[in-house]
Scaffold this motif. Structure first.
Motif, short mmCIF file in Angstrom:
data_model
loop_
_atom_site.label_atom_id
_atom_site.label_comp_id
_atom_site.label_asym_id
_atom_site.label_seq_id
_atom_site.Cartn_x
_atom_site.Cartn_y
_atom_site.Cartn_z
N VAL A 46 0.86 -1.19 0.00
CA VAL A 46 0.00 0.00 0.00
C VAL A 46 0.89 1.24 0.00
O VAL A 46 1.68 1.45 0.93
CB VAL A 46 -0.93 0.02 1.22
CG1 VAL A 46 -1.78 1.30 1.21
CG2 VAL A 46 -1.83 -1.22 1.23
N LEU A 47 0.76 2.04 -1.03
CA LEU A 47 1.49 3.30 -1.16
C LEU A 47 0.57 4.44 -0.77
O LEU A 47 -0.50 4.62 -1.38
CB LEU A 47 2.01 3.49 -2.59
CG LEU A 47 2.67 4.82 -2.92
CD1 LEU A 47 3.97 4.99 -2.12
CD2 LEU A 47 2.95 4.93 -4.42
N THR A 48 0.99 5.24 0.21
CA THR A 48 0.20 6.41 0.64
C THR A 48 0.97 7.67 0.27
O THR A 48 2.15 7.80 0.60
CB THR A 48 -0.04 6.38 2.15
OG1 THR A 48 -0.76 5.18 2.49
CG2 THR A 48 -0.86 7.59 2.59
N SER A 66 -3.49 -5.17 -11.36
CA SER A 66 -4.70 -4.95 -10.56
C SER A 66 -4.37 -4.04 -9.39
O SER A 66 -3.48 -4.37 -8.60
CB SER A 66 -5.27 -6.28 -10.06
OG SER A 66 -6.40 -6.06 -9.23
N LEU A 67 -5.07 -2.92 -9.31
CA LEU A 67 -4.81 -1.99 -8.22
C LEU A 67 -6.07 -1.21 -7.87
O LEU A 67 -7.04 -1.20 -8.64
CB LEU A 67 -3.66 -1.04 -8.56
CG LEU A 67 -3.77 -0.16 -9.81
CD1 LEU A 67 -4.49 1.15 -9.50
CD2 LEU A 67 -2.39 0.15 -10.36
N GLN A 103 -11.75 3.66 -6.56
CA GLN A 103 -11.86 3.08 -7.91
C GLN A 103 -10.85 1.96 -8.08
O GLN A 103 -9.69 2.07 -7.68
CB GLN A 103 -11.60 4.17 -8.95
CG GLN A 103 -11.87 3.75 -10.37
CD GLN A 103 -13.34 3.81 -10.73
OE1 GLN A 103 -14.06 4.68 -10.22
NE2 GLN A 103 -13.78 2.90 -11.57
N ASP A 104 -11.29 0.83 -8.68
CA ASP A 104 -10.41 -0.28 -9.05
C ASP A 104 -9.97 -0.13 -10.50
O ASP A 104 -10.73 0.36 -11.35
CB ASP A 104 -11.13 -1.62 -8.88
CG ASP A 104 -11.41 -1.96 -7.42
OD1 ASP A 104 -10.54 -1.66 -6.57
OD2 ASP A 104 -12.49 -2.51 -7.14
N THR A 159 -3.37 0.70 -3.57
CA THR A 159 -3.14 -0.68 -3.16
C THR A 159 -2.85 -1.52 -4.40
O THR A 159 -3.66 -1.55 -5.35
CB THR A 159 -4.36 -1.25 -2.43
OG1 THR A 159 -4.67 -0.41 -1.30
CG2 THR A 159 -4.08 -2.66 -1.93
N PHE A 160 -1.71 -2.21 -4.40
CA PHE A 160 -1.29 -3.03 -5.54
C PHE A 160 -1.57 -4.50 -5.22
O PHE A 160 -0.98 -5.07 -4.30
CB PHE A 160 0.20 -2.82 -5.81
CG PHE A 160 0.58 -1.39 -6.08
CD1 PHE A 160 0.49 -0.86 -7.36
CD2 PHE A 160 1.00 -0.56 -5.04
CE1 PHE A 160 0.82 0.46 -7.60
CE2 PHE A 160 1.35 0.77 -5.28
CZ PHE A 160 1.25 1.28 -6.57
#
Length: 579
Positions: free
Chosen positions: A91-93, A119-120, A135-136, A159-160
């Motif tokens: 998870v990149l914030t 997929s993220l 959004q996905d 989120t990856f």
């Protein structure tokens, strides 16, 4: 000749990257998160021990011994499984200090290697941590735009979930906050580039790009459209395609967007010199300082603008003074003092180089179109240059004497100062033109400094003999404050020599390799040519790669046309060749 134009327009939030603070716990120890704040980070294709990753086709580089000192981007510590799924998704914030708006995010994964996250999920939040959009996405390439127009966000959480190939680390080189739009073909209604240089650098020209496109994306009255996200200083890249060959025509920055209908938008753009004209330089006093050092301080202060200084100026020094001015004006002072042309054409680098002394080609009649004019410019019979020689004095001057509340202040001066002293505050930073002071306790602040004396001296160059019928015409240069006794005579001689180039040829041509700053020979009238510097090209990119060219120089005789003699054999004969 087949021509076309391609305009790439970065519809990005131009301040988001520099304002961002990216953070992730799942990362390799060598990762420097600050690299995600960089623009156009160049990352090599590195071979790794990931299964079936290191293809031995010569395109992969060996992994560096010290990756922490290499452009590497973000690499996760976790690896995906046999299905390409992360057991615990990284998870990149990304937090921001201010509000930002964009049409989505553009991801640059392991560009060129064929590996990417497929997929993220992206969540955007405002300053109160309220969810704005969730959004996905399913990326299908190593460069992917995740569309989602969001305004006034302060945080993005990405989120990856998985990678397109099994047993892969997440590799992310860059995130751009927005989308790259590309206009080509009939969508471009007009496109013109004006390129100019001043051989003396008496003024630094600003190159411009003006284009008009047919698109519904920028409907001005649509609050959800791209128009709401247009920002000044968006980057615009221009390419002209000539017979299938792509030619870089420069990088520009949006200055003024305008729409005259729901389906047409006009953009006015400027180059890096124009950007430098919008920011301030604090100046300073210089004594035998390398010109390269002064130039570097100007370009660093302007935001780290990339530049290329010709090696001939490596050991040239300057002495004198630069007042508080724009970065463009400061660079002009240095360039004029050392005799450098400043040029920002066909790229995104400010180039400084000496005036060419030899022709690099010709512009023949075959490439000239109707409408050319030849002008004889006024004769300059002399040049007078005022040299400025600054010495520190012991005379004290009061620069500030007033009550100030607690806080930090910047005080600027009308003339250069040294040996600053203050009571009622503390000087935290200072230069010849300014002082930053911090007041810890409200009260009267007195700031003093000592002055400089400018011992001006005149240097000159005059024509030895005035032609019959001509009047004296002396050019005076008085405000070049980096011209001192050490270089004033050279400046006077250089300026005088330039003004002896009196022939100005101007008119439309079919472009080949011409650029401003080059010396060319252009065919002219009465079997003569003008040999001189190309000072301007006004290029119609959408109209066949034609330009209105201006060249200033001297008139020269055309070289004689070789005479060809033809012989006819009247009877059979034997020709003996003796070696």
């Amino acid at each position: 000749m087949s021509t076309g134009v391609e305009i790439s327009y970065g519809l990005f939030d131009v301040t988001a990257k520099s304002d961002s603070t990216p953070a992730i716990t799942d990362k390799q120890s060598f990762v420097n998160m600050g690299q995600l704040k960089e623009t156009d980070l160049q990352v090599e294709k590195y071979g790794t021990l990931e299964p079936n990753q290191f293809v031995l086709d010569g395109t992969f580089q060996l992994f560096p011994d010290e990756p922490e000192h290499t452009n590497i981007g973000l690499w996760s510590l976790s690896m995906t499984d046999s299905a390409g799924t992360f057991a615990v998704p990284p998870v990149l914030t990304v937090n921001f200090a201010g509000n930002h708006s964009s049409m989505g995010l553009t991801f640059f994964f392991a560009v060129g290697a064929g590996d990417f996250c497929n997929s993220l999920n992206i969540k955007w939040y405002d300053g109160a941590d309220t969810l704005l959009l969730d959004q996905d996405y399913t990326p299908d390439s190593d460069r992917y735009f995740a569309e989602g127009q969001v305004e006034n966000y302060r945080k993005v959480v990405i989120t990856f979930y998985s990678t397109n190939r099994p047993y892969r680390y997440l590799k992310l080189a860059e995130i751009k906050y927005g989308v790259l739009k590309i206009f080509t073909g009939e969508s471009i209604l007009s496109a013109n580039v004006l390129e100019e240089i001043d051989p003396l650098s008496a003024e630094l020209s600003i190159n411009t790009l003006d284009f008009k496109v047919h698109t519904s994306d920028f409907a001005i009255l649509n609050p959800q459209g791209a128009w709401s996200l247009l920002q000044r200083k968006q980057q615009v890249d221009v390419v002209e395609i000539v017979d299938g060959v792509r030619r870089d025509m420069g990088t520009y920055y949006l200055e003024e967007p305008e729409s005259d209908s729901d389906r047409t938008t006009s953009m006015s753009c400027i180059d890096l010199i124009g950007i430098m004209d919008q920011t301030s330089f604090r100046g300073g006093m210089y004594t035998n300082v390398l010109a390269s050092t002064v130039i570097d301080s100007i370009m660093t202060s302007a935001g780290g603008i990339e530049y290329d200084l010709d090696s001939s100026f490596a050991v040239v020094t300057v002495s004198g003074y630069i007042p508080i001015c724009t970065h463009r004006e400061a660079l002009q002072q240095v360039a004029f003092a050392i005799g450098a042309i400043v040029d920002c054409t066909r790229g995104n680098v400010v180039k400084l180089y000496p005036t060419p002394t030899a022709s690099s080609g010709s512009i023949p009649y075959a490439r000239k179109m109707s409408g050319h004019t030849l002008k004889l410019k006024a004769l300059v019979t002399g040049v007078e240059v005022t040299a400025h020689n600054y010495t520190a004095t012991t005379e004290t001057q009061e620069l500030l004497n007033e009550a100030r509340a607690v806080g930090t202040y910047e005080i600027t001066f009308d003339s250069p100062m040294h040996s600053l002293a203050v009571t009622g505050a503390t000087i935290t930073e200072s230069g010849a033109n300014y002082a930053k002071i911090t007041v810890a306790t409200a009260g009267t602040v007195v700031l003093t400094g000592k002055t400089y004396n400018d011992a001006m001296q005149l240097f000159s160059t005059y024509r030895a003999e005035l032609p019959a019928g001509e009047k004296t015409n002396v050019l005076k240069i008085e405000e070049a404050t980096l011209v001192s006794n050490s270089n004033a005579q050279g400046v006077a001689d250089r300026v005088y020599e330039y003004y002896q180039n009196r022939y100005q040829g101007e008119g439309p041509i079919v472009l080949d390799d011409e650029e401003p700053g080059q010396m060319k020979v252009m065919d002219s009238l009465n079997s003569r040519q003008v040999e001189g510097i190309i000072e301007a090209l006004d290029i119609d990119l959408a109209g066949g790669f034609r330009a209105n060219a201006r060249i200033v120089g001297k008139a020269v005789e055309m070289p004689p046309v070789p005479v060809t003699t033809t012989y006819f054999l009247t009877e059979a004969m034997t020709i003996e060749v003796i070696d």
